[in-house]
Design an enzyme around this catalytic site. Structure first.
Site, PDB file in Angstrom:
ATOM      1  N   SER A  36       0.803  -1.223   0.000  1.00 11.52           N
ATOM      2  CA  SER A  36       0.000   0.000   0.000  1.00 11.52           C
ATOM      3  C   SER A  36       0.838   1.277   0.000  1.00 11.52           C
ATOM      4  O   SER A  36       0.353   2.329  -0.386  1.00 11.52           O
ATOM      5  CB  SER A  36      -0.963   0.024   1.192  1.00 11.52           C
ATOM      6  OG  SER A  36      -0.289   0.291   2.391  1.00 11.52           O
ATOM      7  N   LYS A  79       0.825   4.583   6.630  1.00 11.07           N
ATOM      8  CA  LYS A  79       0.185   5.449   5.637  1.00 11.07           C
ATOM      9  C   LYS A  79       0.838   6.830   5.660  1.00 11.07           C
ATOM     10  O   LYS A  79       1.585   7.174   6.557  1.00 11.07           O
ATOM     11  CB  LYS A  79      -1.314   5.611   5.937  1.00 11.07           C
ATOM     12  CG  LYS A  79      -2.095   4.315   5.994  1.00 11.07           C
ATOM     13  CD  LYS A  79      -2.160   3.611   4.671  1.00 11.07           C
ATOM     14  CE  LYS A  79      -2.893   2.276   4.800  1.00 11.07           C
ATOM     15  NZ  LYS A  79      -2.713   1.429   3.664  1.00 11.07           N
TER      16      LYS A  79
END
EC number: 3.4.21.89
Length: 176
Positions: A36, A79
């Site tokens: 990700s 993230k």
């Protein structure tokens, strides 16, 4: 002999308590699991997460953070902070906009991404996205949503493995 064993036991106990305090309040290591954050981070990269700075300040846009997954806080996600409290965020025509200004995101993997209606980041939360936008469970998904500050573990500061890519992880500069 008994006195020496007691001293050894005290030393071991002190070492265990010190290690616990360091891991709880100062830093820890995490392993990247998945793609990700590709191309910035690769699967199986090892990172040092620094926890101290967020005792004194809030996360800022561009920083790479480790968060607890809201649906299962035992799981951790890595993230990038896109927006902070009060910011308006949307994705339109393959661009991320914060406060109606497009972000200059030279770190993302694909330029194509699905539109996302404008939202305002609530107080005491951040909006996060992965750099591999089409392969990231992030704030655009209701299972993650806005991330409360108490769910932020710390800032990803260093990559320690693989050794040929070891070094500081810098926050990306964004047009804000």
């Amino acid at each position: 002999m008994v006195k020496e064993l007691i001293e050894l036991g005290k030393s071991i106990l002190i070492a265990i308590v010190a290690a616990f305090l360091i891991i709880t309040f100062v830093f820890e290591t995490v392993s990247v699991d998945g793609l990700s954050m590709y191309p910035t981070l690769h699967n199986k990269d090892r990172l040092i997460v620094e926890k101290v700075s967020y005792y004194f300040r809030k996360p800022t846009p561009g920083e790479i953070v480790v968060i607890k997954y809201p649906a299962d806080p035992r799981e951790k996600f890595i993230k990038r902070v896109i927006a902070v409290e009060g910011d308006k965020v949307k994705v339109e025509d393959n661009k991320v906009y914060v406060n109606n200004k497009p972000l200059d995101e030279n770190y993302i993997f694909e330029q194509r991404m699905q539109d996302f209606n404008e939202v305002t980041v609530p107080e005491n939360t951040i909006f996060v996205m992965g750099d591999n936008r089409n392969n990231s469970l992030d704030s655009r998904d209701p299972r993650v949503g806005f991330v409360n500050y108490n769910m932020v573990v710390g800032r990803a500061a260093l990559r320690i493995y693989p050794f040929d890519r070891a070094g500081r992880l810098n926050a990306a500069l964004q047009n804000r």
